[in-house]
Design an enzyme around this catalytic site. Structure first.
Site, short mmCIF file in Angstrom:
data_model
loop_
_atom_site.label_atom_id
_atom_site.label_comp_id
_atom_site.label_asym_id
_atom_site.label_seq_id
_atom_site.Cartn_x
_atom_site.Cartn_y
_atom_site.Cartn_z
CD GLU A 95 -3.06 -1.13 0.39
OE1 GLU A 95 -3.00 0.21 0.23
OE2 GLU A 95 -3.69 -1.79 0.28
CB CYS A 103 -1.79 6.98 1.09
SG CYS A 103 -3.28 6.37 1.64
P1 NAD Z 1 8.37 5.16 4.54
O1 NAD Z 1 8.50 4.22 3.40
O2 NAD Z 1 9.12 5.98 4.56
O3 NAD Z 1 8.31 3.88 6.24
C1 NAD Z 1 6.82 3.69 5.88
C2 NAD Z 1 7.65 2.11 6.83
O4 NAD Z 1 8.93 1.25 6.39
C3 NAD Z 1 8.24 2.52 8.03
O5 NAD Z 1 8.11 2.21 9.37
C4 NAD Z 1 9.93 2.09 7.86
O6 NAD Z 1 10.31 2.65 9.40
C5 NAD Z 1 9.69 1.19 7.22
N1 NAD Z 1 10.95 0.96 6.43
C6 NAD Z 1 12.07 1.42 6.18
N2 NAD Z 1 13.05 1.68 5.92
C7 NAD Z 1 12.87 0.05 5.84
C8 NAD Z 1 13.53 -1.08 4.87
N3 NAD Z 1 14.41 -0.90 3.99
N4 NAD Z 1 12.55 -2.29 4.64
C9 NAD Z 1 11.49 -2.33 5.66
N5 NAD Z 1 10.50 -2.08 6.65
C10 NAD Z 1 11.20 -0.11 6.22
O7 NAD Z 1 6.90 5.58 4.68
P2 NAD Z 1 6.23 6.41 5.39
O8 NAD Z 1 7.05 8.05 5.54
O9 NAD Z 1 6.40 6.08 7.27
O10 NAD Z 1 4.65 6.86 5.14
C11 NAD Z 1 4.76 7.84 4.07
C12 NAD Z 1 3.79 7.09 3.13
O11 NAD Z 1 3.02 6.11 3.21
C13 NAD Z 1 3.84 7.72 2.04
O12 NAD Z 1 3.81 7.57 0.43
C14 NAD Z 1 1.97 7.00 2.26
O13 NAD Z 1 1.59 7.89 0.93
C15 NAD Z 1 2.06 6.29 2.35
N6 NAD Z 1 0.95 5.50 2.96
C16 NAD Z 1 0.18 5.11 1.73
C17 NAD Z 1 -1.26 4.44 2.26
C18 NAD Z 1 -2.32 3.08 1.30
O14 NAD Z 1 -2.47 2.84 2.31
N7 NAD Z 1 -1.50 3.20 0.26
C19 NAD Z 1 -1.53 4.97 3.69
C20 NAD Z 1 -1.02 5.77 4.86
C21 NAD Z 1 0.29 5.73 3.95
#
Ligand code: NAD
Length: 506
Positions: free
Chosen positions: A238, A272
């Site tokens: 997502e 998102c």
């Molecule tokens: P992010 O990708 O920076 O982090 C998301 C999660 O991934 C965090 O828990 C982080 O610690 C973890 N992470 C970071 N590096 C990793 C790795 N190498 N391997 C595994 N996990 C890792 O995202 P964010 O800044 O926390 O969230 C914002 C983004 O999320 C935006 O792009 C938003 O659109 C999206 N989002 C999507 C939805 C949806 O349902 N489609 C919902 C909410 C947010």
């Protein structure tokens, strides 16, 4: 060798509005993550063996316990994420709604189905759905409870155990929810939380889970998928969005403007499925813009009772500032807010016009309180521009009688007609995207089945005189087979009858 937690190393969670420390959590390494997954495996065996009714009882107890502590959870959401109280409570309520829905729909969504056995008429063909085992959930910071719960509730209801890695910006909410879960569920270790930054998420993606449900940015999504590929662990992604909104000339303008302002600015635009760009028919553009500006000017930024809270992270403020400066440099007009109206973690809601697709604000995910509005000469142009994106998560159209046809033309996972974001509040609608917005679905029956393995069973209920699944065939078998091919799939009577029935049904 797996890395273990350094007990002196802790992750700090700060209030983005005040920079005050809210609390600290451990930083879990690969060894702790693997141990949590191993414990979850034991829990999954017990939980998966329970009846739907028994699981529903426990999920209901969990939901009630969470509802009873909703003020506490909402307060933590407010403190860690920066969202105002009302938005925090709304998030808790929406998460509870999904727990309730997943509990209620799991048995129906996973009910075995009889399907046609085709030519093998002496068989009973059945599709059945079974829990996967252990699901790893990696969550973001923008909706730290609602978003992961879209996976957690459905995974649990489908009979799986869950290991959840929350965002490093909002870990305490997850710890609190796991605490509540530990008391509510009779099966221990059913919902565990591991904490840390990206490395802990990477450890979970590499661990022996049966599926990873990831919510976050497309860049991290790719890294998660690469790590999961090592074990061929399936992933549900997502990711981000660049949701378009189209306003036709026969739309109800005040309603469209009100929805636009809410859809773009709720959670300070850090959703998102935020409205990220707006295409408005030429003849109503100016009136629509006036209405949006009028409504934006009434909003309060900051304070517990504000309409818009603090941005959760300084990194996100920098992205929004960059998008605004890029737009202004390329000719966008600032009607409210703008790059100069950013102070610390607060961004004044910004309305832009005269925007185009060369600008980051129209092509990249801004994830902030920005409403870029573009005038379009026709609805065809609006659709072409709306679909001119590598994302495809949500979308919305405001129109009169042509609204549904317009909605059908949008290349997106979800569309709201004459409303914004409503698909996320209807638990029976699957939620997810295409392209850089990811794949797989949470919510609804699809969201339950996403956390199951599908099993096909072919049961012979009677023997036929000719057994095709044997080497003992008559000498003229090839000749008979040639005849059958022609009869069934070529110009034979049976093939013609099948084609005729198909046409009749159309
Ligand atoms: P992010 O990708 O920076 O982090 C998301 C999660 O991934 C965090 O828990 C982080 O610690 C973890 N992470 C970071 N590096 C990793 C790795 N190498 N391997 C595994 N996990 C890792 O995202 P964010 O800044 O926390 O969230 C914002 C983004 O999320 C935006 O792009 C938003 O659109 C999206 N989002 C999507 C939805 C949806 O349902 N489609 C919902 C909410 C947010």
């Amino acid at each position: 060798m797996a890395t273990a937690t350094n007990p002196t190393e802790r992750l700090s969670s700060y209030n983005p509005a005040t920079n005050d420390l809210v609390g600290t959590v451990p930083i879990h390494g690969q060894a702790e993550v693997d141990a949590a997954v191993a414990r979850a495996r034991v829990a999954a065996a017990r939980w998966g063996a329970l009846s739907f009714a028994a699981r529903a009882e426990e999920l209901t107890a969990f939901r009630k316990a969470l509802a009873a502590r909703s003020d506490e959870v909402a307060e933590l959401l407010h403190l860690e994420n920066g969202k105002p109280d009302l938005e925090a409570l709304t998030e808790v309520m929406m998460a509870l709604g999904h727990i309730q829905h997943a509990t209620a729909c799991a048995e129906g969504a996973m009910a075995p189905r009889r399907v046609s056995s085709g030519l093998l008429a002496n068989f009973r063909a059945t599709i059945s759905y079974h829990p996967l085992g252990v699901v790893g959930v990696i969550g973001p910071w923008n909706y730290p409870l609602f978003t992961p719960m879209g996976s957690i509730a459905y995974a649990l209801a489908a009979g799986n155990a869950v290991v959840w890695k929350p965002s490093e910006l909002t870990p305490l909410i997850a710890v609190k929810v796991a605490e509540i879960a530990a008391k509510a569920f009779a099966v221990s270790d059913l919902l565990q939380v591991v904490t840390g930054a990206g490395a802990t998420g990477a450890a979970l993606a590499k661990s022996a889970v049966d599926k990873i449900a990831f919510t976050g940015s497309p860049g991290t999504g790719r890294r998660v998928m690469m790590a999961a590929a090592e074990r061929l662990t399936p992933v549900l992604l997502e990711l981000g969005g660049k949701d378009p909104m189209i306003v036709a000339d026969d739309a109800d303008l005040p309603k469209a403007a009100e929805a636009c302002v809410y859809g773009a600015l709720t959670n300070a635009g850090q959703a998102c499925i935020s409205v990220e760009r707006v295409y408005v028919a030429e003849s109503v553009h100016d009136r629509f813009v006036d209405e949006v500006v009028k409504q934006v000017r009434t909003l309060k930024v900051g304070g517990d009772d504000g309409d818009l809270g603090a941005m959760t992270s300084p990194a996100q403020v920098a992205i929004v500032k960059d998008h605004l400066e890029d737009a202004v440099a390329k000719g966008a007009k600032v009607l409210t807010g703008g790059p100069a109206a950013i102070t610390g973690s607060y961004i004044q809601p910004t309305v832009l016009t005269d925007v185009d697709h060369r600008m980051k604000v129209m092509s990249d995910e801004t994830f902030g309180p920005v409403i870029p509005i573009k005038r379009v000469g026709s609805l065809d142009e609006a659709v072409r521009l709306a679909n001119d994106t590598r994302y495809g998560l949500g979308s919305s159209v405001f129109a009169g009688k042509g609204a549904r046809a317009l909605a059908d033309k949008l290349r997106a996972g979800m569309t709201s007609i004459n409303s914004v974001m409503s698909f996320a509040g209807i638990p029976s609608l699957p939620f997810g995207g295409i392209g850089d917005s990811g794949f797989g679905r949470i919510h609804g029956d699809e969201g339950i089945r996403e956390f199951t393995r599908i099993k096909s069973t072919a049961e012979q209920v009677m023997a036929l005189p000719v057994n095709m699944m044997s080497f003992r065939q008559p000498k003229d078998a090839p000749k008979r087979l040639r005849g059958m091919i022609k009869q069934l799939y070529g110009d034979g009577v049976l093939a013609k009858a099948t084609d005729w029935f198909r046409k009749l049904r159309q």
